[in-house]
Design an enzyme around this catalytic site. Structure first.
Site, PDB file in Angstrom:
ATOM      1  N   HIS A  59       0.782  -0.923   0.112  1.00  0.00           N
ATOM      2  CA  HIS A  59      -0.053  -0.049   0.181  1.00  0.00           C
ATOM      3  C   HIS A  59       0.631   1.748  -0.034  1.00  0.00           C
ATOM      4  O   HIS A  59       2.152   1.540   0.590  1.00  0.00           O
ATOM      5  CB  HIS A  59      -0.584   0.327   1.212  1.00  0.00           C
ATOM      6  CG  HIS A  59      -1.640  -1.562   1.185  1.00  0.00           C
ATOM      7  ND1 HIS A  59      -2.985  -0.921   1.505  1.00  0.00           N
ATOM      8  CD2 HIS A  59      -2.422  -2.615   0.408  1.00  0.00           C
ATOM      9  CE1 HIS A  59      -3.667  -2.073   2.210  1.00  0.00           C
ATOM     10  NE2 HIS A  59      -3.006  -2.554   0.830  1.00  0.00           N
ATOM     11  N   GLU A  61       1.038   4.099   2.158  1.00  0.00           N
ATOM     12  CA  GLU A  61       1.318   4.178   3.106  1.00  0.00           C
ATOM     13  C   GLU A  61       2.184   3.595   3.688  1.00  0.00           C
ATOM     14  O   GLU A  61       3.171   4.651   3.530  1.00  0.00           O
ATOM     15  CB  GLU A  61       0.216   4.072   4.242  1.00  0.00           C
ATOM     16  CG  GLU A  61      -1.334   5.150   3.236  1.00  0.00           C
ATOM     17  CD  GLU A  61      -2.318   4.334   2.860  1.00  0.00           C
ATOM     18  OE1 GLU A  61      -3.860   3.952   3.675  1.00  0.00           O
ATOM     19  OE2 GLU A  61      -2.083   3.429   1.728  1.00  0.00           O
ATOM     20  N   CYS A  89      -6.246   1.838   5.744  1.00  0.00           N
ATOM     21  CA  CYS A  89      -6.593   0.566   6.720  1.00  0.00           C
ATOM     22  C   CYS A  89      -6.091   0.561   7.582  1.00  0.00           C
ATOM     23  O   CYS A  89      -5.031   1.259   7.878  1.00  0.00           O
ATOM     24  CB  CYS A  89      -6.622  -0.377   4.941  1.00  0.00           C
ATOM     25  SG  CYS A  89      -4.585  -1.017   4.719  1.00  0.00           S
ATOM     26  N   CYS A  92      -2.725  -0.607   7.574  1.00  0.00           N
ATOM     27  CA  CYS A  92      -1.787   0.744   7.188  1.00  0.00           C
ATOM     28  C   CYS A  92      -1.876   1.835   8.700  1.00  0.00           C
ATOM     29  O   CYS A  92      -0.957   2.568   8.597  1.00  0.00           O
ATOM     30  CB  CYS A  92      -2.319   2.011   6.538  1.00  0.00           C
ATOM     31  SG  CYS A  92      -1.608   0.789   4.274  1.00  0.00           S
TER      32      CYS A  92
END
Length: 176
Positions: A59, A61, A89, A92
């Protein structure tokens, strides 16, 4: 060091995150971009790369936090602000807390898996050992539009692929 900000500053960095999201989309990834900033200077940036890298942790992040840790030579990212086009999410959010990011600014809400207030709020969970300042809705419509257009296009591509497969199967059954 205080986390002083303004709407103009937040919008500037969110625009940068949206540029990164475009790079993700160009690679067939879900268009999410993230930028980590300290004192109005970019420390690190990244975009989603889960699909191409076969990495469930790819991801934007997570990738941005990893890059920032290397740049600052520290896994603690104190007094930083993370700008991300989509609400983080839970994975993260946990990494953001662990890294001690000071502030998170996100654009689009994620009603299904957002862990910064939509589905749950990991960033403000009472058992967390670090509470992150949170700002949401910065360029929300633009970020939401970027994501919805991506998924609309992807659904159309899938529909077209199914249609072509049906035609090919019909051609095999009834060759002319």
């Amino acid at each position: 060091m205080a986390l002083i900000t303004s709407i103009q500053t937040d919008e500037k960095w969110m625009q940068r995150a949206m540029e990164l999201a475009e790079q993700a989309e160009a690679k067939g990834e879900v268009p999410v971009g993230a930028v980590l900033v300290i004192d109005d200077k970019e420390i690190a940036s990244a975009y989603n790369l889960s699909i191409a890298a076969h990495d469930p942790c790819g991801h934007a992040e997570i990738r941005c936090l990893r890059e920032a840790g290397k740049a600052l030579e520290n896994y603690r990212l104190i007094d930083t602000t993370l700008y991300v086009t989509l609400e983080p999410c839970s994975m993260c959010a946990g990494a953001i807390i662990h890294a001690r990011v000071g502030r998170v600014v996100f654009g689009a809400k994620d009603e299904k898996t957002g862990a910064a207030g939509s589905a749950c709020n990991v960033l403000h969970h009472p058992s967390a050992n670090h509470i992150v300042d949170l700002s949401s809705g910065i360029l929300e419509q633009e970020c939401s539009h970027q994501l919805s257009q991506f998924f609309k296009k992807r659904r159309q591509e899938i529909k077209e692929l199914k249609r072509l497969k049906r035609e090919q199967a019909a051609e095999k059954i009834n060759p002319q």
